[in-house]
Design an enzyme around this catalytic site. Structure first.
Site, PDB file in Angstrom:
ATOM      1  N   TYR A   1       0.812  -1.206   0.000  1.00 31.25           N
ATOM      2  CA  TYR A   1       0.000   0.000   0.000  1.00 31.25           C
ATOM      3  C   TYR A   1       0.853   1.267   0.000  1.00 31.25           C
ATOM      4  CZ  TYR A   1      -4.031  -2.963   1.119  1.00 31.25           C
ATOM      5  OH  TYR A   1      -5.020  -3.920   1.088  1.00 31.25           O
TER       6      TYR A   1
ATOM      7  N   ASP B   1      -5.397  -6.975   5.748  1.00 31.71           N
ATOM      8  CA  ASP B   1      -6.608  -6.358   5.207  1.00 31.71           C
ATOM      9  C   ASP B   1      -7.598  -7.446   4.799  1.00 31.71           C
ATOM     10  OD1 ASP B   1      -8.434  -4.610   4.172  1.00 31.71           O
ATOM     11  OD2 ASP B   1      -7.147  -3.811   2.605  1.00 31.71           O
TER      12      ASP B   1
ATOM     13  N   ASP C   1     -11.146  -8.951   7.130  1.00 34.40           N
ATOM     14  CA  ASP C   1     -12.496  -8.939   6.566  1.00 34.40           C
ATOM     15  C   ASP C   1     -13.096 -10.341   6.558  1.00 34.40           C
ATOM     16  OD1 ASP C   1     -12.472  -6.250   6.223  1.00 34.40           O
ATOM     17  OD2 ASP C   1     -12.441  -6.254   4.036  1.00 34.40           O
TER      18      ASP C   1
END
Length: 355
Positions: A140, A246, A250
């Site tokens: 990222y 990430d 989830d």
């Protein structure tokens, strides 16, 4: 007095933040705290007002506060913008500016919601795990990244980079968290393929020697993704890098019955820390009263504990959420076994009354 920055954002963000605000005001009255709330714009709302997802005025506001409570950002309205102007840049910018390098996402299955989990009860068991995700490195933030065209061939690229220091500091947080839980850390990587993962594993093994009371194991990310579904009870603390974290966090949210149930905190070496529900802006249900405010309310509970050291008040909020669920109150996303399906504001009122 504690100053709190309220960055509601877009979609259901303002709706769930309003309920967290009600909870904090109730905590004020019951426990004798004084909170000073300051609202700021972030995400699409900031783009509409200032042309950028994270204006300087919002950054300055957060610098002057003791903690940041964040709602959600994004929506179809801003999908066509360039990558640098996307609403999601707001949260990435805050993480980078304040050096918030560790994201803690607890995934707890409340007993009344066992039927809402897509996993069979005999498999899901008493789910209670914590994902510690490195937040400011990896794909990222690594450079170079971009897109280019040569001879009619379009090429895009991202760079996955980690330093030893980046790994060490988040590893310490994971091991310290494990000391207060079941004393197990599962470090998740892809060391059979990635050079960054091999460094990750080396550093984590070195740090583990400083915590002899904590058991360390390693797992490849693809296997971890599978194990979360087939045997989630084996996990206590999962430590992993940015991209893997990430995705896995989830996935763990779904195990609890709804992503609307999961809070989080992003920590750095100094305050302010940032608290946010892990769900998105859900523009399809914005304004309908169907949003689940529990993740945002539990994020506020984490704020009470991590930023203000108010464990008693934090526990009171969590116990109020538990009681609301025990007594059958549900928002539409967790309506399995509901005694009464309630709106966003009604769920907030119920939790406030139980505090």
């Amino acid at each position: 007095m504690y100053k709190i920055a309220f960055l509601a954002g877009d979609g259901i963000g303002p709706e769930v933040m309003a309920e967290a605000g009600k909870v904090l005001k109730t905590v004020e009255k019951k426990f004798g705290f004084k909170f000073d709330f300051h609202e700021g714009l972030a995400g699409g709302a900031a783009i509409d007002a200032y042309g950028v997802p994270l204006p300087e005025s919002t950054v300055k506001l957060c610098e002057d506060c003791d903690a940041i409570l964040f709602g959600a950002v994004g929506g179809p309205k801003w999908d066509a913008l360039s990558s640098q102007l996307r609403p999601e840049k707001a949260i990435l910018g805050l993480r980078k500016h304040f050096g918030l390098y560790a994201n803690l996402r607890p995934a707890v299955l409340f007993p009344p919601l066992v039927g809402a989990s897509p996993i069979k009860q005999e498999i899901i068991g008493n789910l209670d795990l914590l994902i510690v995700r490195e937040l400011t490195g990896g794909l990222y933030f690594g450079t170079p990244k971009g897109r280019e065209e040569t001879g009619g061939v379009v090429r895009a690229f991202d760079t996955m980079v980690y330093t030893e220091e980046e790994i060490k500091r988040v590893a310490h947080i994971a091991f310290k968290a494990a000391q207060n839980r079941k004393k197990r850390v599962t470090s998740v990587d892809k060391a059979n393929v990635l050079a960054t993962s091999r460094l990750w594993r080396e550093v984590v093994e070195r740090i583990a020697k400083e915590y002899p009371d904590v058991e360390l194991s390693h797992m490849y990310v693809d296997n971890c993704s599978m194990q979360l579904v087939v045997n989630p009870g084996q996990f206590d603390v999962i430590l992993t890098e940015n991209t893997f974290g990430d995705i896995l966090s989830d996935e763990s949210a779904v195990l609890t019955g709804s992503i609307g149930m999961l809070p989080s905190v992003s920590l750095g070496d100094k305050k302010p820390y940032l608290y946010e529900p892990t769900h998105g802006s859900a523009p399809d249900i914005a304004g309908t009263g169907r949003a689940n405010p529990i993740a945002c309310i539990l994020s506020a509970a984490m704020m009470l504990e991590y930023s203000f050291g108010a464990s008693e008040a934090s526990n009171a909020v969590k116990q109020a959420v538990t009681r609301a669920l025990d007594e059958g109150y549900r928002t539409s996303d967790i309506k399995t076994g509901a005694g009464k399906v309630v709106s966003t504001t009604e769920m907030g009122d119920v939790i406030v009354n139980f505090i």
